[in-house]
Design a protein around this motif. Sequence first.
Motif, PDB file in Angstrom:
ATOM      1  N   LYS A  45     -99.400  62.333   6.460  1.00  0.00           N
ATOM      2  CA  LYS A  45     -98.049  62.516   5.923  1.00  0.00           C
ATOM      3  C   LYS A  45     -97.773  63.964   5.496  1.00  0.00           C
ATOM      4  O   LYS A  45     -96.676  64.483   5.695  1.00  0.00           O
ATOM      5  CB  LYS A  45     -97.862  61.569   4.738  1.00  0.00           C
ATOM      6  CG  LYS A  45     -96.437  61.468   4.223  1.00  0.00           C
ATOM      7  CD  LYS A  45     -95.552  60.630   5.124  1.00  0.00           C
ATOM      8  CE  LYS A  45     -94.132  60.578   4.633  1.00  0.00           C
ATOM      9  NZ  LYS A  45     -93.202  60.168   5.705  1.00  0.00           N
ATOM     10  N   ASN A  47     -98.561  66.624   6.744  1.00  0.00           N
ATOM     11  CA  ASN A  47     -98.267  67.563   7.828  1.00  0.00           C
ATOM     12  C   ASN A  47     -96.774  67.805   7.971  1.00  0.00           C
ATOM     13  O   ASN A  47     -96.349  68.885   8.397  1.00  0.00           O
ATOM     14  CB  ASN A  47     -98.850  67.041   9.139  1.00  0.00           C
ATOM     15  CG  ASN A  47     -98.636  68.013  10.288  1.00  0.00           C
ATOM     16  OD1 ASN A  47     -97.940  67.732  11.248  1.00  0.00           O
ATOM     17  ND2 ASN A  47     -99.203  69.206  10.185  1.00  0.00           N
ATOM     18  N   GLU A  48     -95.949  66.823   7.615  1.00  0.00           N
ATOM     19  CA  GLU A  48     -94.490  67.020   7.670  1.00  0.00           C
ATOM     20  C   GLU A  48     -94.094  68.183   6.767  1.00  0.00           C
ATOM     21  O   GLU A  48     -93.282  69.025   7.131  1.00  0.00           O
ATOM     22  CB  GLU A  48     -93.753  65.751   7.227  1.00  0.00           C
ATOM     23  CG  GLU A  48     -93.855  64.617   8.224  1.00  0.00           C
ATOM     24  CD  GLU A  48     -93.275  63.316   7.674  1.00  0.00           C
ATOM     25  OE1 GLU A  48     -92.358  63.369   6.838  1.00  0.00           O
ATOM     26  OE2 GLU A  48     -93.762  62.246   8.080  1.00  0.00           O
ATOM     27  N   GLU A  50     -96.039  70.618   5.830  1.00  0.00           N
ATOM     28  CA  GLU A  50     -96.577  71.862   6.396  1.00  0.00           C
ATOM     29  C   GLU A  50     -95.609  72.456   7.406  1.00  0.00           C
ATOM     30  O   GLU A  50     -95.409  73.669   7.440  1.00  0.00           O
ATOM     31  CB  GLU A  50     -97.934  71.591   7.055  1.00  0.00           C
ATOM     32  CG  GLU A  50     -99.048  71.306   6.061  1.00  0.00           C
ATOM     33  CD  GLU A  50    -100.318  70.783   6.703  1.00  0.00           C
ATOM     34  OE1 GLU A  50    -101.091  70.125   5.991  1.00  0.00           O
ATOM     35  OE2 GLU A  50    -100.520  71.013   7.922  1.00  0.00           O
ATOM     36  N   TRP A  51     -94.996  71.601   8.216  1.00  0.00           N
ATOM     37  CA  TRP A  51     -94.015  72.113   9.176  1.00  0.00           C
ATOM     38  C   TRP A  51     -92.765  72.610   8.475  1.00  0.00           C
ATOM     39  O   TRP A  51     -92.178  73.607   8.871  1.00  0.00           O
ATOM     40  CB  TRP A  51     -93.653  71.042  10.209  1.00  0.00           C
ATOM     41  CG  TRP A  51     -94.647  70.969  11.330  1.00  0.00           C
ATOM     42  CD1 TRP A  51     -95.494  69.937  11.610  1.00  0.00           C
ATOM     43  CD2 TRP A  51     -94.927  71.972  12.310  1.00  0.00           C
ATOM     44  NE1 TRP A  51     -96.274  70.235  12.704  1.00  0.00           N
ATOM     45  CE2 TRP A  51     -95.944  71.468  13.147  1.00  0.00           C
ATOM     46  CE3 TRP A  51     -94.417  73.258  12.570  1.00  0.00           C
ATOM     47  CZ2 TRP A  51     -96.464  72.203  14.221  1.00  0.00           C
ATOM     48  CZ3 TRP A  51     -94.929  73.975  13.635  1.00  0.00           C
ATOM     49  CH2 TRP A  51     -95.939  73.450  14.449  1.00  0.00           C
ATOM     50  N   LYS A  52     -92.364  71.921   7.415  1.00  0.00           N
ATOM     51  CA  LYS A  52     -91.160  72.352   6.687  1.00  0.00           C
ATOM     52  C   LYS A  52     -91.383  73.707   6.018  1.00  0.00           C
ATOM     53  O   LYS A  52     -90.438  74.457   5.784  1.00  0.00           O
ATOM     54  CB  LYS A  52     -90.786  71.309   5.621  1.00  0.00           C
ATOM     55  CG  LYS A  52     -90.096  70.092   6.193  1.00  0.00           C
ATOM     56  CD  LYS A  52     -89.781  69.078   5.108  1.00  0.00           C
ATOM     57  CE  LYS A  52     -89.271  67.786   5.725  1.00  0.00           C
ATOM     58  NZ  LYS A  52     -89.130  66.709   4.720  1.00  0.00           N
ATOM     59  N   PHE A  54     -92.916  76.236   7.213  1.00  0.00           N
ATOM     60  CA  PHE A  54     -93.005  77.324   8.190  1.00  0.00           C
ATOM     61  C   PHE A  54     -91.958  78.393   7.870  1.00  0.00           C
ATOM     62  O   PHE A  54     -90.893  78.100   7.347  1.00  0.00           O
ATOM     63  CB  PHE A  54     -92.777  76.733   9.586  1.00  0.00           C
ATOM     64  CG  PHE A  54     -93.254  77.598  10.714  1.00  0.00           C
ATOM     65  CD1 PHE A  54     -94.590  77.661  11.034  1.00  0.00           C
ATOM     66  CD2 PHE A  54     -92.351  78.350  11.464  1.00  0.00           C
ATOM     67  CE1 PHE A  54     -95.025  78.458  12.089  1.00  0.00           C
ATOM     68  CE2 PHE A  54     -92.777  79.142  12.502  1.00  0.00           C
ATOM     69  CZ  PHE A  54     -94.123  79.193  12.815  1.00  0.00           C
TER      70      PHE A  54
END
Lengths: 154, 247
Positions: A45, A47-48, A50-52, A54
């Motif tokens: 979960k 990881n979402e 982590e992308w946000k 960026f």
Amino acid sequence: MRSHVLRPLWVVMGVVALILVARQFVVPEDFGIHERGFMYGYHRKSNEEEWKAFKVKYRTKDYCRDCHPDKYGENITSKHRIIQCENCHGPAVDHPDSPPKLSIDRSRSLCIRCHAYLPYPTSQRSEIKGIDPGEHNPDMECSMCHNPHKPDMG
Amino acid sequence: MTTLRGAAASALPLAAFRFLTRSEARAAVEGAKVRWGFLVDTYKCVGCGFCVKACKLENEVPYDAPVTRTWVERYVILKDGRMLADTPLGARDGFTGMEVQGVQVRKREIAKAFFVPKLCNQCENPPCVQVCPVGATYQAPDGVVLIDRSWCIGCGYCIMACPYGVRFFHPVYRVAEKCTFCYHRISKGMKTACVDACPFGARQLANLKDPNDPVTRVILTQRVAVLKDEYGTKPQAYYIGLDENVR
């Protein structure tokens, strides 16, 4: 049961137990089936987030407006108002902190992305005023005659 | 039976009935209110390639490597029936000449010619996610298919599974890579880098769950098509002016 049957069975059970214990340490806590179910939603979960997190690099024209009102004002009244500053100057990122200076790309290859004339009937490309880059003053920079911020001549 | 159920409920730990904080409640509601989709108008695309340039720089995809998360294809259909198509470097530097696939095309030979931007379709049934053996790729609640870089083992099944050829190996991280609809931007209320970079409005981001979203309204009320509908992947990138020659 005979011991020669039991002994390998203990070994197998030991291996399974070892895998289950190791799994507890290796698999992150938030790994599991989330909103989209087993087939599409089996994931970690966090990881979402982590992308946000960026880094945003392209800041759009609004970011340029306050510090460069002259260039902005010149551009916003011309036909080139539909083009983002960063399309030609590169991503602003945290400018003016980093990078302190953005590039000025005066190359012909930048202009002919749109202005090399291509007569494609069902594409808007054929409606853009264009040139044959091999014929139209091939050795000159476009910006020597045309102002890229406000290209409407006269 | 009722007594039994009552006893079971009273036996539940008090922690099961906790109150949500305001942000948790909002997140739970918002998660159900967003489904990201995309609209491409192929009539408006002029093949400048600014979207590809912006995508590569925004998402740190190696600029000179022959890989890209989004690209623009050129289709030229000649009057003699031949179909030519190309996308040099994914159209990173735009289309600037009349030569397609080594053929110098003349104006009078052209029957149809147009550009088709491509990117991840964020399918409702993403085949790339199904095949992942380790749970490294997944669909977020808002429909965007993402890759967990720390969990991907680089087996490449997903790259083979995508019917649209959207996935590739990231040359630096050595894991599978794909378009994320600029997840870091859309989750902040911004548009994707390619949408912002497009001067002609050929690319549009849509929240398909919001009937008042102007782009969603176009998708719902105008004639749009999707790529490779027959695969049953339910792609969520819609195209205006799609042609049978587009693959």
